[in-house]
Design a protein around this motif. Structure first.
Motif, PDB file in Angstrom:
ATOM      1  N   THR A 291      21.549 -22.314  21.826  1.00  0.00           N
ATOM      2  CA  THR A 291      20.498 -21.328  22.139  1.00  0.00           C
ATOM      3  C   THR A 291      19.963 -20.664  20.883  1.00  0.00           C
ATOM      4  O   THR A 291      19.190 -19.709  20.963  1.00  0.00           O
ATOM      5  N   THR A 292      20.251 -21.152  19.652  1.00  0.00           N
ATOM      6  CA  THR A 292      19.856 -20.520  18.386  1.00  0.00           C
ATOM      7  C   THR A 292      18.693 -21.288  17.771  1.00  0.00           C
ATOM      8  O   THR A 292      18.775 -22.522  17.609  1.00  0.00           O
ATOM      9  N   PRO A 293      17.506 -20.583  17.340  1.00  0.00           N
ATOM     10  CA  PRO A 293      16.372 -21.290  16.720  1.00  0.00           C
ATOM     11  C   PRO A 293      16.693 -21.735  15.289  1.00  0.00           C
ATOM     12  O   PRO A 293      17.612 -21.220  14.654  1.00  0.00           O
ATOM     13  N   PRO A 294      15.825 -22.691  14.721  1.00  0.00           N
ATOM     14  CA  PRO A 294      16.026 -23.157  13.331  1.00  0.00           C
ATOM     15  C   PRO A 294      15.686 -22.066  12.328  1.00  0.00           C
ATOM     16  O   PRO A 294      14.972 -21.110  12.627  1.00  0.00           O
ATOM     17  N   THR A 295      16.138 -22.260  11.042  1.00  0.00           N
ATOM     18  CA  THR A 295      15.826 -21.384   9.907  1.00  0.00           C
ATOM     19  C   THR A 295      14.999 -22.178   8.912  1.00  0.00           C
ATOM     20  O   THR A 295      15.384 -23.281   8.498  1.00  0.00           O
ATOM     21  N   LEU A 296      13.750 -21.604   8.471  1.00  0.00           N
ATOM     22  CA  LEU A 296      12.864 -22.300   7.542  1.00  0.00           C
ATOM     23  C   LEU A 296      13.201 -21.902   6.108  1.00  0.00           C
ATOM     24  O   LEU A 296      13.499 -20.726   5.838  1.00  0.00           O
ATOM     25  N   ASP A 297      13.062 -22.875   5.164  1.00  0.00           N
ATOM     26  CA  ASP A 297      13.229 -22.638   3.716  1.00  0.00           C
ATOM     27  C   ASP A 297      11.911 -22.998   3.068  1.00  0.00           C
ATOM     28  O   ASP A 297      11.579 -24.186   2.911  1.00  0.00           O
ATOM     29  N   LEU A 298      11.071 -21.968   2.714  1.00  0.00           N
ATOM     30  CA  LEU A 298       9.728 -22.177   2.158  1.00  0.00           C
ATOM     31  C   LEU A 298       9.733 -21.796   0.696  1.00  0.00           C
ATOM     32  O   LEU A 298      10.529 -20.959   0.256  1.00  0.00           O
ATOM     33  N   PRO A 299       8.773 -22.393  -0.130  1.00  0.00           N
ATOM     34  CA  PRO A 299       8.690 -21.989  -1.538  1.00  0.00           C
ATOM     35  C   PRO A 299       8.146 -20.588  -1.674  1.00  0.00           C
ATOM     36  O   PRO A 299       7.474 -20.068  -0.771  1.00  0.00           O
ATOM     37  N   ALA A 300       8.449 -19.966  -2.807  1.00  0.00           N
ATOM     38  CA  ALA A 300       7.813 -18.683  -3.130  1.00  0.00           C
ATOM     39  C   ALA A 300       6.345 -18.936  -3.420  1.00  0.00           C
ATOM     40  O   ALA A 300       5.908 -20.091  -3.563  1.00  0.00           O
ATOM     41  N   ASP A 301       5.583 -17.856  -3.543  1.00  0.00           N
ATOM     42  CA  ASP A 301       4.156 -18.007  -3.852  1.00  0.00           C
ATOM     43  C   ASP A 301       4.023 -18.828  -5.125  1.00  0.00           C
ATOM     44  O   ASP A 301       4.740 -18.608  -6.123  1.00  0.00           O
ATOM     45  N   ILE A 302       3.076 -19.822  -5.104  1.00  0.00           N
ATOM     46  CA  ILE A 302       2.894 -20.749  -6.233  1.00  0.00           C
ATOM     47  C   ILE A 302       1.707 -20.275  -7.032  1.00  0.00           C
ATOM     48  O   ILE A 302       0.564 -20.232  -6.509  1.00  0.00           O
TER      49      ILE A 302
ATOM     50  N   ILE B  57      21.384 -25.029  13.058  1.00  0.00           N
ATOM     51  CA  ILE B  57      22.841 -25.032  12.992  1.00  0.00           C
ATOM     52  C   ILE B  57      23.441 -26.214  13.734  1.00  0.00           C
ATOM     53  O   ILE B  57      24.542 -26.670  13.414  1.00  0.00           O
ATOM     54  N   VAL B  58      22.637 -26.717  14.706  1.00  0.00           N
ATOM     55  CA  VAL B  58      23.124 -27.846  15.489  1.00  0.00           C
ATOM     56  C   VAL B  58      22.430 -29.138  15.066  1.00  0.00           C
ATOM     57  O   VAL B  58      23.078 -30.165  14.820  1.00  0.00           O
ATOM     58  N   ASP B  59      21.046 -29.108  14.943  1.00  0.00           N
ATOM     59  CA  ASP B  59      20.305 -30.336  14.656  1.00  0.00           C
ATOM     60  C   ASP B  59      20.248 -30.672  13.178  1.00  0.00           C
ATOM     61  O   ASP B  59      19.819 -31.774  12.804  1.00  0.00           O
ATOM     62  N   GLY B  60      20.569 -29.714  12.314  1.00  0.00           N
ATOM     63  CA  GLY B  60      20.493 -29.994  10.884  1.00  0.00           C
ATOM     64  C   GLY B  60      19.067 -29.885  10.381  1.00  0.00           C
ATOM     65  O   GLY B  60      18.322 -28.987  10.793  1.00  0.00           O
ATOM     66  N   ASP B  61      18.659 -30.764   9.421  1.00  0.00           N
ATOM     67  CA  ASP B  61      17.322 -30.729   8.836  1.00  0.00           C
ATOM     68  C   ASP B  61      16.281 -31.129   9.889  1.00  0.00           C
ATOM     69  O   ASP B  61      16.448 -32.140  10.600  1.00  0.00           O
ATOM     70  N   LEU B  62      15.152 -30.299   9.931  1.00  0.00           N
ATOM     71  CA  LEU B  62      14.059 -30.573  10.866  1.00  0.00           C
ATOM     72  C   LEU B  62      12.759 -30.739  10.099  1.00  0.00           C
ATOM     73  O   LEU B  62      12.636 -30.275   8.955  1.00  0.00           O
ATOM     74  N   VAL B  63      11.752 -31.391  10.658  1.00  0.00           N
ATOM     75  CA  VAL B  63      10.426 -31.549  10.063  1.00  0.00           C
ATOM     76  C   VAL B  63       9.670 -30.229  10.155  1.00  0.00           C
ATOM     77  O   VAL B  63       9.637 -29.578  11.209  1.00  0.00           O
ATOM     78  N   VAL B  64       9.053 -29.826   8.989  1.00  0.00           N
ATOM     79  CA  VAL B  64       8.244 -28.589   8.929  1.00  0.00           C
ATOM     80  C   VAL B  64       6.781 -28.986   8.876  1.00  0.00           C
ATOM     81  O   VAL B  64       6.394 -29.853   8.077  1.00  0.00           O
ATOM     82  N   TYR B  65       5.957 -28.330   9.634  1.00  0.00           N
ATOM     83  CA  TYR B  65       4.505 -28.580   9.667  1.00  0.00           C
ATOM     84  C   TYR B  65       3.807 -27.397   9.025  1.00  0.00           C
ATOM     85  O   TYR B  65       3.992 -26.254   9.445  1.00  0.00           O
ATOM     86  N   CYS B  66       2.978 -27.663   7.867  1.00  0.00           N
ATOM     87  CA  CYS B  66       2.290 -26.608   7.128  1.00  0.00           C
ATOM     88  C   CYS B  66       0.793 -26.881   7.098  1.00  0.00           C
ATOM     89  O   CYS B  66       0.353 -28.031   7.051  1.00  0.00           O
ATOM     90  N   THR B  67      -0.034 -25.784   7.026  1.00  0.00           N
ATOM     91  CA  THR B  67      -1.488 -25.865   6.901  1.00  0.00           C
ATOM     92  C   THR B  67      -1.913 -24.924   5.789  1.00  0.00           C
ATOM     93  O   THR B  67      -1.645 -23.711   5.868  1.00  0.00           O
ATOM     94  N   PRO B  68      -2.617 -25.477   4.669  1.00  0.00           N
ATOM     95  CA  PRO B  68      -2.831 -26.896   4.327  1.00  0.00           C
ATOM     96  C   PRO B  68      -1.483 -27.584   4.031  1.00  0.00           C
ATOM     97  O   PRO B  68      -0.520 -26.948   3.631  1.00  0.00           O
ATOM     98  N   ALA B  69      -1.520 -28.930   4.184  1.00  0.00           N
ATOM     99  CA  ALA B  69      -0.308 -29.702   3.983  1.00  0.00           C
ATOM    100  C   ALA B  69      -0.024 -29.916   2.493  1.00  0.00           C
ATOM    101  O   ALA B  69      -0.931 -29.814   1.658  1.00  0.00           O
TER     102      ALA B  69
END
Length: 902
Positions: A470-481, A503-515
């Motif tokens: 029942t726990t959502p994923p955690t995102l790891d994004l870059p700092a401002d470039i 915590i259960v599924d491991g690494d997930l695909v992240v969708y960003c705009t712009p890519a």
């Protein structure tokens, strides 16, 4: 004082006193040999004295050591003989002072070997056919040398006897058979060193028919089934006749079934029979040997058949038993038995260890059993009793469990293991799959547990484990470039990494705009990202990207260049560089020189864009020097003549030049002007330039020795006077020879100093060779003359004229210093010739050989110590004069003048 005293001392020489050679035979016994020494002087003048001393060899006692002829008894020497040396010293005291002269000489004592003596003996000297006769040799050697013996039979038609030890002092033989009486003759030869002596002995043999000899050999004990050999081959007939054989058996125990019926040869080979129940096994065998005359003899032997068969032991197969408890299992008895071919049933005698009843522990225990029959034959065996835990453990109750997912792929679940008990093991191992602490997937999983005792017996149980997500994923994004450099007027593409972890599924695909990878325009741009796990739990986030333009042109230099030096400076093609820039390149240049020295030179390339942003790059030009100098050396130098023992000095020229450094110093293992030893010496040369490149070469220098030795100036020995038999012992120093290389070298002459020389002139040839075979020769003359003292009365010496009657026989007498033998004249001498009776006699004279009176010859009068030659004159010589001329073998000519009357 006498005027001849100094002359007596000067030139005194040692000579044998009473023989004409210096070897004395000691074969007849040393005490019988007396050696007398002597000199070339006959008397000791007033004022002079002599003294003899021994200088080498076994010591002897000189008698009359102060006379001219001392003597001594020859000493005992070994088989090789020995040499004795003596010195005579002559002293003269005169008005002018004291003078001394001396000389040395040697005497060789030769030990002549004498043959041995031998006397043979036969025991008994009279024998019969078949008797043993002993031959003995009694030998002796007069010199005490070791003796060896050889016996041989002398052929005389008698039978041949076989000698046991023909090369010993004692041997024996058996008198061979024959139809008639005969005599044997034997010769024994005794040898010591190279000498031998032989003698023979006779043995008379009487012929008779003798009974044969029976010999039977058998083992005392033989085991059942083992090879049995009954050997009568030692039987024989003394006369050498044919034998026949008969075999008999007396059995001590019935039932063996051992028979020799049909055996007719001298040897029987069988296998020993086997014993049966209660058998003892003794056997007696008889062999009857009969000769061709019908005479026979018997031989007996007894042997035992030994019981060597072990009892038969019967044991149970290995036992596998279930354990009653941890202490094992009790076994009350064993099923064992034994049977022996002689003793029968031995089951009651079987002994086992451990003995039954026995509490056997867990695991395999060996039971060893054995039995022995009355003959001591033993049988042994063993079997195993294996006690095992064959029953599985028992499980207690188990319950289901549930948790929230807490790890990648599900949840880590820790649980308490169920319990199990076993009748043998106090502690039972329980293993569950999946194990406690393992990762369980989301959902329900069946856990299966197994309980195993120490023996490997197993039992199983199971329960259900459930994992919830029942726990959502955690995102790891870059700092401002910020500060992304523009790649063109449209901005720049920007790559970034955005990840999400559940915590259960491991690494997930992240969708960003712009890519990631999109072209971002100059200035700031906001990027929004999100990710959802398999349970539809979603996480989100954002960051900014800033694009700028500050990059100078990029310069690409040409590849580094490496070339070989062509001289002090070398021209190099450096190629060219290239440059690129997002806004365009304005200029491109370098700082390279026109030509390059040896080593590495760095070239800097510079390019600038319109915004005055400049970029640089470097390339390397390397000039290498790997070419070694070139050497100029002489060819092999051969045939240099040695100037001394160390060889010869040799000079040569060695130079070198280098492409870069010019003239280079050459060093050689042997410098020019060095002394080179005899033989071939390799010379290795090398030259090294400043870059460390080394050129090498070499050549050989050969120094030879072809110069023969040279002789020192040499003074031949003074003329010697014959002492007897027209001979004289002449001593002389060996010439001295020297070689440039070897120094003093050995000189050998074809005649030894101290040798006996004949009268006249004898050429002594000497040679000397150096170590390389170069030989030099020289020679000198040894002159031996007679001690001529003139004609004796009745003949007067020249130039006195002797008046004689024509036709008379004239006794011509003269002395030559002792008995020189009768071969003292040269061919055609004596001779005579007519001369004028006026004196002077210088004219040429025709001589003719004289005629001896009455055909007599030259003789020597030992009592008077003079020669007598009777000259028969001719009556026709009356009223004339003649010269009698004697030409001696020493090369001298003596003459006397005669006037003949009627």
């Amino acid at each position: 004082m006498a005027q001849n005293c100094p002359g007596f001392v000067n030139g005194i020489k040692v000579q044998p006193g009473n023989v004409s050679f210096n070897e004395y035979d000691a074969a007849a016994g040393y005490a019988a040999v007396v050696v007398t020494l002597g000199t070339n002087r006959t008397t000791i003048p007033s004022g002079a004295s002599v003294a003899w001393t021994q200088t080498a060899g076994p010591a002897v006692v000189l008698s009359n050591a102060n006379t001219l002829a001392p003597s001594f008894t020859a000493p005992t020497v070994g088989p090789g003989g020995d040499v004795l040396a003596f010195r005579v010293t002559a002293t003269c005291t005169s008005r002018t002072g004291t003078e001394t002269g001396m000389d040395t000489g040697t005497v060789t004592i030769v030990n002549v070997d004498r043959p041995p003596a031998v006397a043979p003996l036969a025991s008994p000297p009279e024998a019969a056919v078949g008797d043993t006769v002993v031959l003995s040799a009694n030998g002796s050697d007069p010199d005490g040398d070791a003796i060896t013996y050889t016996w041989t039979q002398v052929p005389n038609g008698a039978p041949t006897a076989a000698l046991a030890t023909p090369n010993a002092a004692s041997t024996q033989f058996v008198a061979p058979a024959a139809a008639n009486d005969y005599t044997l003759e034997f010769r024994v030869t005794a040898r010591s060193n190279a000498l031998s002596a032989s003698a023979t002995v006779l043995v008379n043999v009487t012929a008779a028919n003798l009974a044969p000899f029976a010999a039977l050999a058998c083992p005392s004990v033989v085991g059942e089934g083992q090879p049995l050999r009954l050997d009568g081959s030692g039987s024989y007939d003394p006369e050498g006749g044919a034998l026949t054989y008969a075999w008999f058996v007396n059995e001590a125990d019935a039932g063996l079934g051992f028979s020799l019926t049909g055996e007719a040869g001298p040897v029987v080979e069988r296998s020993a029979p086997s014993l049966g129940l209660d058998m003892v096994g003794g056997v007696e065998v008889a062999l009857r040997v009969t000769d061709d005359q019908g005479q026979y003899v018997d031989a007996l032997c007894t042997f035992m058949i030994a019981d060597v068969t072990a009892p038969s032991l019967t044991l149970p197969d290995d036992l596998l038993l279930d354990a009653d408890s941890a202490a094992g299992t009790l076994v009350p008895a064993y099923a064992v038995s034994a049977l022996d071919n002689v003793d029968g049933d031995l089951g009651a005698l079987v002994a086992c260890s451990p003995a039954a009843p026995h509490q056997f522990p867990m695991g395999a225990t060996a039971v060893s059993c054995g039995v022995e029959d009355s003959a001591g034959n033993a049988a042994a065996g063993s079997f195993n009793v294996d006690v095992q835990d064959l029953s599985p453990p028992d499980f207690g109750p188990v319950s289901d469990i549930a948790i929230e997912g807490n790890a990648l792929g599900g949840g880590i679940l820790a649980y308490a293991l169920p319990t199990a008990t076993d009748k043998v093991d106090a502690d039972v191992t329980v293993v569950c799959v999946p194990p406690s602490g393992d990762l369980f997937p989301v959902g329900s999983t069946t856990v299966e547990c197994t309980a195993t005792d120490d023996a490997g017996n197993e039992s199983t149980a199971a329960f259900t484990a459930t994992v919830h997500d029942t726990t959502p994923p955690t995102l790891d994004l870059p700092a401002d470039i910020a500060g992304v450099e523009a790649t063109g007027p449209d901005g720049a593409p920007v790559d970034f990494t955005a990840t999400a972890f559940d915590i259960v599924d491991g690494d997930l695909v992240v969708y960003c705009t712009p890519a990631s990878g999109s072209t971002f325009e100059l200035g700031p741009t906001m990027v929004n990202c999100s990710a959802t796990d398999t349970a539809n739990n979603t996480g989100s986030g954002n960051f900014s990207v800033q694009v700028v333009d500050t990059t100078p042109p990029a310069v690409t230099p040409p590849a580094n260049t490496t070339v070989e030096a062509t001289g002090f400076l070398t021209a190099v093609d450096i190629s060219t560089a290239t440059a690129t820039d997002a806004v365009g390149v304005v200029s491109l240049g370098h700082d390279a020189p026109a030509s390059f020295p040896v080593g590495t030179t760095t070239i800097t390339w510079t390019a600038c864009d319109a915004a005055r942003n400049c970029g640089t790059a470097t390339s390397l030009v390397t000039v290498t020097d790997t070419t070694p100098p070139t050497l100029t050396l002489p060819g092999n130098i051969a045939g240099v003549e040695a100037t001394g023992a160390s060889g010869a000095i040799v000079t040569f020229s060695a130079t070198a030049s280098d492409l870069v450094d010019g003239v280079v110093v050459v060093t050689c293992t042997r410098a020019s002007g060095s002394t080179f030893a005899l033989g071939t010496t390799p010379v290795a040369c090398r030259a090294t330039d400043l870059a460390g490149n080394t050129g090498t070469g070499g050549f050989n220098v050969t120094v030879v020795d072809t110069t023969p030795p040279s002789f020192d100036p040499y003074t031949p020995p003074a003329p010697a006077v014959a002492s007897g038999n027209s001979q004289a012992l002449v001593s002389f120093p060996l010439p001295v020879a020297r070689d440039l290389v070897d120094g003093a070298v050995t000189v050998s002459c074809d005649r030894a100093s101290g040798s006996s020389f004949p009268v006249g002139r004898t050429r002594v040839s000497c040679s000397a060779s150096d170590s390389r075979g170069n030989t030099a020769t020289m020679g000198f003359d040894v002159v031996v003359s007679y001690a001529w003292t003139g004609f004796h009365r009745p003949v007067d010496n020249f130039p006195v004229i002797n008046a004689v009657k024509a036709g008379s026989a004239i006794p011509v007498k003269f002395s030559l210093g002792g008995n020189q033998g009768l071969d003292i004249f040269v061919a055609g001498s004596p001779a005579s010739g007519a001369v004028a009776c006026m004196g002077g006699y210088t004219e040429e004279i025709t001589l003719s050989e004289t005629v001896n009176a009455g055909g007599s010859s030259l003789s020597y009068d030992a009592t008077a110590g003079q020669y007598v030659y009777v000259w028969k004159t001719d009556k026709g010589w009356a009223n004339s004069c003649r010269i009698l001329q004697i030409n001696l073998r020493d090369g001298t000519m003596q003459k006397a003048v005669f006037q003949f009357k009627k």
